[in-house]
Design a protein around this motif. Structure first.
Motif, short mmCIF file in Angstrom:
data_model
loop_
_atom_site.label_atom_id
_atom_site.label_comp_id
_atom_site.label_asym_id
_atom_site.label_seq_id
_atom_site.Cartn_x
_atom_site.Cartn_y
_atom_site.Cartn_z
N GLU A 15 0.87 -1.21 -0.05
CA GLU A 15 0.07 0.16 0.17
C GLU A 15 1.06 1.02 0.01
N GLU A 16 1.92 1.43 0.80
CA GLU A 16 2.82 2.33 0.79
C GLU A 16 3.41 2.53 -0.46
N ARG A 17 4.04 1.47 -1.30
CA ARG A 17 4.51 1.48 -2.51
C ARG A 17 3.55 2.07 -3.55
N PHE A 18 2.26 1.63 -3.39
CA PHE A 18 1.40 1.94 -4.26
C PHE A 18 1.29 3.60 -4.26
N SER A 19 0.72 4.20 -2.80
CA SER A 19 0.69 5.50 -2.66
C SER A 19 1.90 6.23 -3.15
N ASN A 20 3.07 5.84 -2.95
CA ASN A 20 4.15 6.49 -3.33
C ASN A 20 4.55 6.73 -4.66
N ALA A 21 4.03 5.59 -5.33
CA ALA A 21 4.31 5.36 -6.87
C ALA A 21 2.95 6.41 -7.34
N LEU A 22 2.09 6.24 -6.93
CA LEU A 22 0.87 7.37 -7.51
C LEU A 22 1.23 8.76 -7.35
N HIS A 23 1.53 9.27 -6.32
CA HIS A 23 1.83 10.47 -5.76
C HIS A 23 3.07 10.98 -6.51
N THR A 24 4.17 10.19 -6.84
CA THR A 24 5.29 10.45 -7.54
C THR A 24 4.97 10.70 -9.12
N ALA A 25 4.21 9.64 -9.61
CA ALA A 25 4.07 9.45 -11.25
C ALA A 25 3.15 10.83 -11.30
N ALA A 26 2.16 11.25 -10.79
CA ALA A 26 1.32 12.16 -10.98
C ALA A 26 2.26 13.56 -11.01
N ARG A 27 3.16 13.73 -9.93
CA ARG A 27 3.84 14.89 -9.85
C ARG A 27 4.86 14.99 -11.04
N VAL A 28 5.70 13.78 -11.33
CA VAL A 28 6.62 13.71 -12.64
C VAL A 28 5.81 13.92 -13.98
N TRP A 29 4.69 13.52 -13.87
CA TRP A 29 3.97 13.69 -15.18
C TRP A 29 3.76 15.09 -15.46
N ARG A 30 3.20 15.75 -14.58
CA ARG A 30 2.89 17.22 -14.47
C ARG A 30 4.11 18.09 -14.98
N LEU A 31 5.32 17.61 -14.16
CA LEU A 31 6.44 18.40 -14.41
C LEU A 31 7.04 18.01 -16.10
N ALA A 32 6.91 16.74 -16.43
CA ALA A 32 7.52 16.46 -17.78
C ALA A 32 6.57 17.35 -18.77
N LEU A 33 5.26 17.44 -18.52
CA LEU A 33 4.43 18.28 -19.71
C LEU A 33 4.91 19.61 -19.25
#
Length: 153
Positions: A15-33
């Motif tokens: 659950e921690e890995r999932f929530s960490n990956a979810l948060h990080t992926a959303a953040r880096v996606w926005r930064l990439a765009l």
């Protein structure tokens, strides 16, 4: 050699890995765009706002837009002020409530949105296209279910 990321994943629950990956992926996606949109001269809050306004079937109120962009209404006012000053959006009075201002994109704002949409689509194709379509479908279903659980809790 084992990386720090690997070690942290070994001690995290699923659950921690999932929530960490979810948060990080959303953040880096926005930064990439955001990196791909930098030349447009509009901040992340600005292009997000323009995109939501342009995609809306009916004009959004400032409060509705703030909710979509996930900022406080007071913060949204300054973003809209900048966009309006740049000629990208217009505030219109609501016919049903004099206190409410509705937002529409101008022709210039629509042109910015088209660039945002084109570049976002390219980023999606570039990155998501490298992932097996079955995995994408499963991940999408999981995220949609999680969103529904959060909204109904």
């Amino acid at each position: 050699m084992v990386s720090l990321l690997t070690i942290s994943w070994l001690i995290m629950s699923a659950e921690e890995r999932f929530s960490n990956a979810l948060h990080t992926a959303a953040r880096v996606w926005r930064l990439a765009l955001d990196r791909r949109l930098k030349d447009l001269g509009v901040s992340q809050a600005g292009w997000l706002s323009i995109a939501y306004i342009a995609k809306a079937k009916t004009p959004l109120s400032q409060v509705e837009l703030a909710s979509l962009v996930q900022v406080e209404a007071a913060t949204m006012v300054s973003t809209i002020d900048r966009l309006e000053k740049a000629g990208l959006v217009r505030r219109l009075p609501s016919e049903s409530d004099r206190r409410v201002k509705l937002l529409v994109v101008t022709a210039e704002g629509q042109a910015i949105y088209e660039k945002v949409r084109t570049r976002a689509n390219a980023l999606r194709r570039e990155l998501i296209g490298k992932i097996d379509s079955g995995k994408v479908a499963v991940a999408t279903a999981v995220l949609e279910e999680l969103q529904e659980l959060i909204e109904n809790s």
